[in-house]
Write an enzyme that holds these catalytic residues in place. Structure first.
Site, PDB file in Angstrom:
ATOM      1  N   GLY A   1      91.203  -9.616  15.427  1.00 15.05           N
ATOM      2  CA  GLY A   1      92.418 -10.203  14.851  1.00 15.05           C
ATOM      3  C   GLY A   1      92.941 -11.335  15.723  1.00 15.05           C
ATOM      4  O   GLY A   1      93.151 -12.464  15.253  1.00 15.05           O
TER       5      GLY A   1
ATOM      6  N   ASP B   1      87.138  -0.572  20.868  1.00 13.29           N
ATOM      7  CA  ASP B   1      86.226  -0.299  19.745  1.00 13.29           C
ATOM      8  C   ASP B   1      84.837  -0.913  19.937  1.00 13.29           C
ATOM      9  O   ASP B   1      83.887  -0.498  19.268  1.00 13.29           O
ATOM     10  CB  ASP B   1      86.814  -0.847  18.432  1.00 13.29           C
TER      11      ASP B   1
HETATM   12  O1  F6P Z   1      91.586  -1.467  17.781  1.00 10.67           O
HETATM   13  C1  F6P Z   1      92.015  -0.528  18.707  1.00 10.67           C
HETATM   14  C2  F6P Z   1      92.551   0.687  18.042  1.00 10.67           C
HETATM   15  O2  F6P Z   1      92.881   1.618  19.042  1.00 10.67           O
HETATM   16  C3  F6P Z   1      91.646   1.315  16.990  1.00 10.67           C
HETATM   17  O3  F6P Z   1      90.620   2.088  17.565  1.00 10.67           O
HETATM   18  C4  F6P Z   1      92.617   2.098  16.168  1.00 10.67           C
HETATM   19  O4  F6P Z   1      92.178   2.268  14.842  1.00 10.67           O
HETATM   20  C5  F6P Z   1      93.853   1.242  16.196  1.00 10.67           C
HETATM   21  O5  F6P Z   1      93.753   0.396  17.318  1.00 10.67           O
HETATM   22  C6  F6P Z   1      95.130   2.043  16.288  1.00 10.67           C
HETATM   23  O6  F6P Z   1      96.216   1.198  16.213  1.00 10.67           O
HETATM   24  P1  F6P Z   1      97.725   1.659  16.449  1.00 10.67           P
HETATM   25  O7  F6P Z   1      98.009   1.405  17.906  1.00 10.67           O
HETATM   26  O8  F6P Z   1      98.519   0.781  15.555  1.00 10.67           O
HETATM   27  O9  F6P Z   1      97.844   3.106  16.118  1.00 10.67           O
END
Ligand code: F6P
Length: 372
Positions: A130, A153
């Site tokens: 992103g 990830d």
């Molecule tokens: O991209 C990193 C990550 O930790 C993903 O593994 C997960 O799906 C997402 O971010 C979780 O995001 P948030 O912090 O909004 O819960």
């Protein structure tokens, strides 16, 4: 090769965007110390680009002066000293319309203006797909910008690995080690959900390292009958417990991903598949099951030595890129070196687990069920 002219840089801004990852502070330190060597002033933009969009919300006006003293003793710290956000993507900024509805609006022109107003000559953007897509859009609009690939990830192509991933895998592996003893003591099936979005890197690498009995990843839609058979076979061989690792983005064959929330201006939030798998496996096998969600624990804490070193190398390389007059590139690990790849290429494709990669083959040869 065209010769690049060293640019006239006076002030450089660092941006950390998206979910945090262990190693962010190490990158910041490396950018600051390397940048100071060039005589540049370095500032950090607060909370993604919020420091530019909403300066009135911050006592310091949204920009943190990053001095040598400010970055002292932060290499080993998780999080980011300048804050981050995975909401308010400038390409899809949630904006109130005159009729009261909310709509996603491209606000990158405002961002470019804001950077100019603050006399920022260059940006080091540290983020995942992103944030690097935003960086690419800014580069196209003339902003001098270099990206640094960050995410637990590991789903960014064009770099062998992103920083944060090694720490996440190491911690998940330690958790699997710990779960073995309690699973065995209670003769239970333990289902462990890990992050990773649409890629199964964390689940696969931690699952194989932590000797899981089954690993379910988004790249292989699963059939729970295969996992139930594995659990029964183990029991038949006197192994009355099992460890099942499930990536948050995994889905049953012919079924859907488990989505917790869809948000305006942000990626969908995944989660819940661990519980679903745990309940279903209990019903199918008659065994007692429990589920554990490792979630944000994978993003916190001290970066491993591997991630610290990678982060420091990436930060220094980003400054070298700017000093050499490069822009619109991402630093990338290509062992034994760090090289530069165009941001456009770095963001065009998500890196998922290739089904013929040797870690998948290893898992199969070790008898680990992959749900197919
Ligand atoms: O991209 C990193 C990550 O930790 C993903 O593994 C997960 O799906 C997402 O971010 C979780 O995001 P948030 O912090 O909004 O819960």
């Amino acid at each position: 090769m065209p010769r690049r002219r060293p640019p006239n840089i006076r002030r450089v801004a660092i941006n950390t965007g998206g979910g945090d990852a262990p190693g962010l502070n190490a990158v910041i330190r490396a950018v600051v110390l390397s940048g100071l060597n060039h005589g540049w002033e370095i500032v950090g933009i607060r909370d993604g680009y919020n420091g530019i969009f909403r300066p009135q919300e911050y006592p310091d006006g949204g920009l943190v002066p990053l001095t040598r003293t400010r970055v002292r003793g932060i290499t080993h710290l998780g999080g980011t000293i300048i804050g981050t956000t995975n909401r308010g993507n400038p390409l899809h900024y949630p904006t109130a319309m005159p009729d009261g509805t909310m709509k996603e609006v491209d606000r990158t022109d405002d961002l470019v203006e804001g950077l100019k107003e603050h006399e920022i000559d260059a940006v080091v953007a540290i983020g995942g797909d992103g944030s690097l897509t935003i960086a690419n859009a800014l580069a196209k609009k003339g902003v001098r910008i270099v990206g640094v690939p960050k995410t637990i990830d590991n789903d960014l192509s064009k770099t062998v690995v992103t920083f944060g991933f090694d720490t996440a895998v190491s911690f998940a592996t330690e958790c699997l080690d710990r779960l073995h003893s309690t699973a065995e003591a209670h003769r239970r099936v333990m289902v462990v959900e890990v992050m990773g979005r649409y890629a199964g890197w964390i689940a696969l690498n931690a699952g194989v390292s932590g000797t899981a009995d089954a690993i379910l990843i988004p790249e292989i839609p699963f059939d729970l009958h295969a996992v139930a058979t594995k659990v029964r076979r183990r029991a038949g061989a006197g192994r009355n417990f099992a460890i099942v690792v499930v990536a948050e983005g995994a889905k049953p064959r012919g079924g859907r991903r488990s989505v917790l929330e869809k948000r305006l201006g942000a990626a969908e939030r995944l989660g819940g598949i661990g519980e679903r798998v745990s309940v279903a496996l209990g019903q199918m096998t008659g065994r007692e099951t429990r589920h554990v969600v490792l979630g944000h624990l994978l993003r916190g804490g001290t970066p491993t030595a591997f991630d610290r070193l990678l982060s420091l190398r990436f930060g220094s390389a980003a400054v070298r890129a700017l000093a050499e007059g490069r822009t619109g590139v991402m630093v990338a690990l290509d062992p034994p070196t760090v090289r530069y790849v165009p941001l456009a290429q770095a963001t065009e494709r998500m890196k998922t687990v290739p089904l013929d990669c040797d870690t998948i083959l290893t898992a199969r040869e070790l008898g680990i069920c992959l749900g197919d």
